[in-house]
Scaffold this motif. Structure first.
Motif, PDB file in Angstrom:
ATOM      1  N   THR A  33       7.366   4.530 -10.860  1.00 51.06           N
ATOM      2  CA  THR A  33       7.610   3.090 -10.971  1.00 51.06           C
ATOM      3  C   THR A  33       6.347   2.274 -10.702  1.00 51.06           C
ATOM      4  O   THR A  33       6.230   1.141 -11.158  1.00 51.06           O
ATOM      5  CB  THR A  33       8.701   2.645  -9.995  1.00 51.06           C
ATOM      6  OG1 THR A  33       8.324   3.025  -8.653  1.00 51.06           O
ATOM      7  CG2 THR A  33      10.033   3.282 -10.341  1.00 51.06           C
ATOM      8  N   ALA A  34       5.434   2.844  -9.926  1.00 51.96           N
ATOM      9  CA  ALA A  34       4.164   2.169  -9.644  1.00 51.96           C
ATOM     10  C   ALA A  34       3.127   3.233  -9.327  1.00 51.96           C
ATOM     11  O   ALA A  34       3.435   4.260  -8.712  1.00 51.96           O
ATOM     12  CB  ALA A  34       4.300   1.203  -8.473  1.00 51.96           C
ATOM     13  N   ARG A  81      14.272   7.043  -3.748  1.00 56.18           N
ATOM     14  CA  ARG A  81      13.019   6.313  -4.012  1.00 56.18           C
ATOM     15  C   ARG A  81      11.958   6.869  -3.072  1.00 56.18           C
ATOM     16  O   ARG A  81      12.154   6.881  -1.849  1.00 56.18           O
ATOM     17  CB  ARG A  81      13.259   4.828  -3.764  1.00 56.18           C
ATOM     18  CG  ARG A  81      12.091   3.910  -4.028  1.00 56.18           C
ATOM     19  CD  ARG A  81      12.549   2.462  -3.793  1.00 56.18           C
ATOM     20  NE  ARG A  81      11.447   1.533  -3.951  1.00 56.18           N
ATOM     21  CZ  ARG A  81      11.140   0.594  -3.068  1.00 56.18           C
ATOM     22  NH1 ARG A  81      11.863   0.452  -1.954  1.00 56.18           N
ATOM     23  NH2 ARG A  81      10.132  -0.216  -3.297  1.00 56.18           N
ATOM     24  N   VAL A  83       7.581   7.727  -2.056  1.00 56.68           N
ATOM     25  CA  VAL A  83       6.127   7.635  -2.211  1.00 56.68           C
ATOM     26  C   VAL A  83       5.590   9.056  -2.103  1.00 56.68           C
ATOM     27  O   VAL A  83       6.014   9.827  -1.233  1.00 56.68           O
ATOM     28  CB  VAL A  83       5.502   6.748  -1.125  1.00 56.68           C
ATOM     29  CG1 VAL A  83       3.974   6.736  -1.247  1.00 56.68           C
ATOM     30  CG2 VAL A  83       6.040   5.331  -1.214  1.00 56.68           C
ATOM     31  N   SER A 160       9.069  -3.810  -1.066  1.00 55.49           N
ATOM     32  CA  SER A 160       8.622  -3.737  -2.456  1.00 55.49           C
ATOM     33  C   SER A 160       7.706  -2.534  -2.668  1.00 55.49           C
ATOM     34  O   SER A 160       7.149  -1.972  -1.707  1.00 55.49           O
ATOM     35  CB  SER A 160       7.853  -5.007  -2.817  1.00 55.49           C
ATOM     36  OG  SER A 160       6.620  -5.054  -2.116  1.00 55.49           O
ATOM     37  N   ASP A 161       7.533  -2.154  -3.930  1.00 59.63           N
ATOM     38  CA  ASP A 161       6.606  -1.063  -4.246  1.00 59.63           C
ATOM     39  C   ASP A 161       5.213  -1.363  -3.692  1.00 59.63           C
ATOM     40  O   ASP A 161       4.543  -0.480  -3.155  1.00 59.63           O
ATOM     41  CB  ASP A 161       6.508  -0.869  -5.772  1.00 59.63           C
ATOM     42  CG  ASP A 161       7.723  -0.161  -6.353  1.00 59.63           C
ATOM     43  OD1 ASP A 161       8.648   0.152  -5.585  1.00 59.63           O
ATOM     44  OD2 ASP A 161       7.742   0.056  -7.587  1.00 59.63           O
ATOM     45  N   LEU A 165       3.446   1.488  -1.574  1.00 60.80           N
ATOM     46  CA  LEU A 165       2.744   2.398  -2.496  1.00 60.80           C
ATOM     47  C   LEU A 165       1.515   3.037  -1.853  1.00 60.80           C
ATOM     48  O   LEU A 165       1.226   4.215  -2.073  1.00 60.80           O
ATOM     49  CB  LEU A 165       2.328   1.625  -3.757  1.00 60.80           C
ATOM     50  CG  LEU A 165       1.452   2.362  -4.766  1.00 60.80           C
ATOM     51  CD1 LEU A 165       2.168   3.586  -5.328  1.00 60.80           C
ATOM     52  CD2 LEU A 165       1.043   1.410  -5.902  1.00 60.80           C
ATOM     53  N   ARG A 388       2.179  -0.310 -13.836  1.00 61.02           N
ATOM     54  CA  ARG A 388       3.635  -0.100 -13.983  1.00 61.02           C
ATOM     55  C   ARG A 388       3.885   0.693 -15.263  1.00 61.02           C
ATOM     56  O   ARG A 388       3.850   0.150 -16.364  1.00 61.02           O
ATOM     57  CB  ARG A 388       4.343  -1.451 -14.077  1.00 61.02           C
ATOM     58  CG  ARG A 388       4.190  -2.323 -12.855  1.00 61.02           C
ATOM     59  CD  ARG A 388       5.095  -1.864 -11.749  1.00 61.02           C
ATOM     60  NE  ARG A 388       5.076  -2.785 -10.619  1.00 61.02           N
ATOM     61  CZ  ARG A 388       5.811  -2.595  -9.529  1.00 61.02           C
ATOM     62  NH1 ARG A 388       6.614  -1.548  -9.437  1.00 61.02           N
ATOM     63  NH2 ARG A 388       5.744  -3.446  -8.539  1.00 61.02           N
TER      64      ARG A 388
END
Length: 389
Positions: A33-34, A81, A83, A160-161, A165, A388
């Protein structure tokens, strides 16, 4: 799937490549996603890192959603989700069991190449040459994650991403750099390089109680970011002599700790810098050690030199005599990311730090080649790029 691929010096392309599949039962596949472009990706961009092959997928700072897991994966489920750390670690060798994840004995399938060059092989890394595993990187729509129970950290909050991240690399790398600097209360810490890793080293040094942090660079927007977000004292080395300025700031004692967050592509000034460039051009050395030399000269006697900056091979005219006679302690290494994931996520969740301050550019994967160029050329105040897919 679409991915950013390496094709030689300053040649990054966005191309269609095969979508990754589960290879081992401990693998997971994530939909990215990122993903970010790291300063160390520029070493690949400049062709500094050996054993890259045309078409290699770049990137080692990804996060995303788990879409498939192998039969032996126990901690992740489809829909999580996560990292993903840039270091790939088995979790069961002697090094992993001692929290030295970047030195994992089992995650580099091409260990013999690294052993031939370095004597031993470090861990495999995403998107960072065949000597370090030949793993496809995360600047892509999908990523295969080996040893999926050991690396990825689940994000179960609504952060948030951009806020999480950088747990994949630069926040833990800056934090470990500061930890390696052995910072004590009332210490003065000098950080060479105000790119993303330098910014997080500055922030981390402040978290660890440094009395004063000094930021050294020549790029105005990076120095301003260090001053604004890290409360650092800036030194522009293109305008001031770094040694004399540091002696002035420390009553001639020198900084207690010096952090080299630059690495192999250090810029300098004058004849020494020109000589390093000439030696590299004719392959008399692989790295330009300008910052290392300066940090050794400036560090106080008995101080500590921490080196998170990436070096790739041999360097010439390295001042080992001054290092020894000043009794400096040197600590370095790729980051043991897994060691820091939980504690640093907690600091983000508690609002102690918002890592998104470093982001200056966000775009699609298709814009990746142009943003590599902008990041390399420091155009448009470019400090950190998030893509993205």
């Amino acid at each position: 799937m679409r991915a950013l691929t390496w094709h030689g010096e300053q040649d990054v392309r966005v191309e269609d490549v095969p979508r990754p599949q589960i290879v081992n039962p401990t693998d997971a596949i994530i939909e990215v996603t990122a993903t970010a472009i790291c300063g160390s990706d520029l070493h690949l961009y400049h062709g500094r890192v050996p054993s890259m092959q045309e078409g290699d997928v770049l990137g080692h700072e990804p996060m995303g959603e788990v879409i498939e897991v192998g039969d032996e994966v126990e901690t992740l489920e489809v829909g999580d989700r996560v990292v993903v750390p840039f270091t790939i670690s088995c979790g069961s060798c002697w090094f992993c069991e001692n929290d030295l994840y970047s030195l994992c004995d089992n995650s580099n399938p091409n260990a013999e190449i690294a052993r031939e060059v370095m004597g031993h092989s470090p861990a495999g890394l995403f998107g960072y040459s065949h000597m370090l595993g030949g793993y496809a990187g995360g600047q892509a729509e999908y990523l295969r994650v080996p040893y999926a129970d050991v690396g990825p950290i689940k994000i179960e909050s609504d952060l948030s991403d951009e806020e999480v991240l950088f747990l994949s690399d630069i926040f833990p790398t800056g934090y470990m750099a500061a930890e390696n600097a052995d910072i004590e209360p009332a210490d003065t810490v000098a950080v060479w390089g105000c790119g993303p890793v330098g910014q997080f080293a500055i922030q981390s040094a402040q978290m660890m109680g440094a009395d004063r942090v000094i930021a050294i660079d020549r790029v105005p927007e990076r120095l301003e970011m260090a001053r604004e977000h890290g409360d650092a004292v800036p030194i522009d080395y293109s305008e001031e002599d770094v040694y004399h300025r540091l002696m002035e700031l420390t009553a001639n004692r020198g900084p207690d700790s010096c952090i080299d967050a630059v690495g192999t592509d250090a810029h300098g000034t004058g004849l020494v810098d020109a000589t390093d460039r000439m030696k590299r051009s004719v392959k008399l050395e692989d790295d330009r050690p300008y910052v290392l030399r300066e940090a050794i000269r400036c560090c106080r006697k008995g101080g500590t030199l921490s080196v998170p900056g990436v070096y790739v091979g041999r360097m010439d005219n390295f001042p080992f005599g001054p290092l020894m006679n000043k009794a400096l302690t040197v600590k370095t290494g790729q980051t043991h990311v897994q060691r820091y994931l939980g504690p640093l996520l907690e600091r983000i969740e508690e609002g102690e730090i918002d890592p998104s301050f470093v982001v200056t550019h966000e775009a699609s994967l298709e814009d990746g080649p142009d943003l590599y160029r902008k990041f390399n050329d420091k155009e448009d105040d470019c400090i950190k790029v998030v893509l993205r897919p």
